[in-house]
Design a protein around this motif. Structure first.
Motif, PDB file in Angstrom:
ATOM      1  N   ILE A 111       8.674 -10.238  -1.347  1.00  0.00           N
ATOM      2  CA  ILE A 111       9.914 -10.992  -1.185  1.00  0.00           C
ATOM      3  C   ILE A 111      10.940 -10.101  -0.500  1.00  0.00           C
ATOM      4  CG2 ILE A 111      11.731 -12.265  -2.404  1.00  0.00           C
ATOM      5  CD1 ILE A 111       8.891 -13.478  -2.632  1.00  0.00           C
ATOM      6  N   TYR A 112      11.602 -10.651   0.486  1.00  0.00           N
ATOM      7  CA  TYR A 112      12.621  -9.901   1.229  1.00  0.00           C
ATOM      8  C   TYR A 112      14.006 -10.374   0.816  1.00  0.00           C
ATOM      9  CZ  TYR A 112       8.677  -8.266   3.790  1.00  0.00           C
ATOM     10  OH  TYR A 112       7.484  -7.674   4.094  1.00  0.00           O
ATOM     11  N   SER A 113      14.904  -9.406   0.731  1.00  0.00           N
ATOM     12  CA  SER A 113      16.289  -9.708   0.397  1.00  0.00           C
ATOM     13  C   SER A 113      17.185  -8.747   1.156  1.00  0.00           C
ATOM     14  CB  SER A 113      16.513  -9.594  -1.111  1.00  0.00           C
ATOM     15  OG  SER A 113      16.106  -8.325  -1.570  1.00  0.00           O
ATOM     16  N   LEU A 114      18.465  -9.076   1.230  1.00  0.00           N
ATOM     17  CA  LEU A 114      19.408  -8.170   1.879  1.00  0.00           C
ATOM     18  C   LEU A 114      19.593  -6.943   1.012  1.00  0.00           C
ATOM     19  CD1 LEU A 114      22.402 -10.080   3.498  1.00  0.00           C
ATOM     20  CD2 LEU A 114      20.336  -9.179   4.547  1.00  0.00           C
ATOM     21  N   GLU A 115      19.696  -5.804   1.641  1.00  0.00           N
ATOM     22  CA  GLU A 115      19.939  -4.545   0.934  1.00  0.00           C
ATOM     23  C   GLU A 115      21.450  -4.410   0.755  1.00  0.00           C
ATOM     24  OE1 GLU A 115      19.877  -2.116  -1.252  1.00  0.00           O
ATOM     25  OE2 GLU A 115      17.838  -1.747  -0.553  1.00  0.00           O
ATOM     26  N   LEU A 158      18.930 -14.714   4.274  1.00  0.00           N
ATOM     27  CA  LEU A 158      18.730 -13.758   3.179  1.00  0.00           C
ATOM     28  C   LEU A 158      20.021 -13.444   2.431  1.00  0.00           C
ATOM     29  CD1 LEU A 158      16.203 -11.268   4.810  1.00  0.00           C
ATOM     30  CD2 LEU A 158      15.732 -12.936   2.991  1.00  0.00           C
ATOM     31  N   ASP A 159      21.151 -13.754   3.039  1.00  0.00           N
ATOM     32  CA  ASP A 159      22.419 -13.513   2.354  1.00  0.00           C
ATOM     33  C   ASP A 159      22.543 -14.388   1.109  1.00  0.00           C
ATOM     34  OD1 ASP A 159      24.895 -12.107   2.146  1.00  0.00           O
ATOM     35  OD2 ASP A 159      25.931 -13.918   2.782  1.00  0.00           O
ATOM     36  N   SER A 160      21.904 -15.557   1.136  1.00  0.00           N
ATOM     37  CA  SER A 160      22.001 -16.443  -0.027  1.00  0.00           C
ATOM     38  C   SER A 160      20.664 -16.742  -0.693  1.00  0.00           C
ATOM     39  CB  SER A 160      22.705 -17.752   0.363  1.00  0.00           C
ATOM     40  OG  SER A 160      22.118 -18.297   1.507  1.00  0.00           O
ATOM     41  N   HIS A 161      19.548 -16.421  -0.040  1.00  0.00           N
ATOM     42  CA  HIS A 161      18.224 -16.721  -0.604  1.00  0.00           C
ATOM     43  C   HIS A 161      17.237 -15.620  -0.239  1.00  0.00           C
ATOM     44  CE1 HIS A 161      19.477 -20.909  -1.296  1.00  0.00           C
ATOM     45  NE2 HIS A 161      20.054 -20.815  -0.109  1.00  0.00           N
ATOM     46  N   ASP A 162      16.470 -15.160  -1.221  1.00  0.00           N
ATOM     47  CA  ASP A 162      15.364 -14.252  -0.924  1.00  0.00           C
ATOM     48  C   ASP A 162      14.228 -15.086  -0.339  1.00  0.00           C
ATOM     49  OD1 ASP A 162      17.029 -12.453  -2.135  1.00  0.00           O
ATOM     50  OD2 ASP A 162      15.786 -12.173  -3.920  1.00  0.00           O
ATOM     51  N   CYS A 163      13.460 -14.493   0.563  1.00  0.00           N
ATOM     52  CA  CYS A 163      12.371 -15.236   1.210  1.00  0.00           C
ATOM     53  C   CYS A 163      11.147 -14.351   1.397  1.00  0.00           C
ATOM     54  CB  CYS A 163      12.799 -15.713   2.601  1.00  0.00           C
ATOM     55  SG  CYS A 163      13.966 -17.067   2.596  1.00  0.00           S
ATOM     56  N   CYS A 164      10.018 -14.996   1.595  1.00  0.00           N
ATOM     57  CA  CYS A 164       8.827 -14.250   1.990  1.00  0.00           C
ATOM     58  C   CYS A 164       8.507 -14.584   3.447  1.00  0.00           C
ATOM     59  CB  CYS A 164       7.654 -14.543   1.059  1.00  0.00           C
ATOM     60  SG  CYS A 164       6.985 -16.199   1.186  1.00  0.00           S
ATOM     61  N   VAL A 165       7.633 -13.780   4.028  1.00  0.00           N
ATOM     62  CA  VAL A 165       7.297 -13.932   5.447  1.00  0.00           C
ATOM     63  C   VAL A 165       6.784 -15.337   5.749  1.00  0.00           C
ATOM     64  CG1 VAL A 165       5.636 -13.192   7.220  1.00  0.00           C
ATOM     65  CG2 VAL A 165       6.937 -11.488   5.945  1.00  0.00           C
ATOM     66  N   CYS A 166       5.957 -15.885   4.844  1.00  0.00           N
ATOM     67  CA  CYS A 166       5.377 -17.211   5.115  1.00  0.00           C
ATOM     68  C   CYS A 166       6.454 -18.287   5.254  1.00  0.00           C
ATOM     69  CB  CYS A 166       4.333 -17.579   4.071  1.00  0.00           C
ATOM     70  SG  CYS A 166       4.855 -17.313   2.385  1.00  0.00           S
ATOM     71  N   GLU A 167       7.559 -18.128   4.512  1.00  0.00           N
ATOM     72  CA  GLU A 167       8.648 -19.101   4.656  1.00  0.00           C
ATOM     73  C   GLU A 167       9.303 -18.958   6.032  1.00  0.00           C
ATOM     74  OE1 GLU A 167      10.231 -19.791   0.179  1.00  0.00           O
ATOM     75  OE2 GLU A 167      10.542 -17.799   1.019  1.00  0.00           O
TER      76      GLU A 167
END
Length: 113
Positions: free
Chosen positions: A73-77, A29-38
């Motif tokens: 979509i999840y990303s680092l806060e 997540l530091d370099s790419h946003d992702c979703c749970v399915c990924e």
């Protein structure tokens, strides 16, 4: 001076990051946003297990979610008080981009635009 409560919070952040899967998620997540399915595909784990990991990261304020249509979509806060601590830790981790590359090659990288 740091209060005892801040030490408690930092301890809980470190406890959450003490899990290999969650630590890897944070690195990704530091370099790419992702979703749970990924993450389900990357870690070959069940969706409920992955959601549990993500929830723990969210609970300590390391990760945030954004809704894009049907996707979350999840990303680092990066605005978190703990982001500098997290960033300092994950710089020692090996790059995980190859995992996303493998997903792309399998046609499993989600495009949530």
């Amino acid at each position: 001076m740091k209060s005892a409560m801040e030490i408690e919070k930092i301890a809980s952040v470190l406890k959450v990051l003490g899990d290999k899967t969650r630590l890897t998620m944070v690195k990704i997540l530091d370099s790419h946003d992702c979703c749970v399915c990924e993450f389900v595909e990357i870690f070959k784990a069940s969706q409920p297990a992955i959601s549990q990991h993500v929830r723990k990261l969210k609970d300590v304020g390391i990760v945030r979610e954004t809704r894009r249509g049907q996707w979350i979509i999840y990303s680092l806060e990066k605005g978190s008080d703990f982001y500098p601590l997290v960033q300092n830790m994950i710089q020692y981790l090996p790059n995980q981009d190859y995992k996303l590359k493998e997903l792309e090659e399998q046609g499993l990288r989600i495009s949530c635009e």
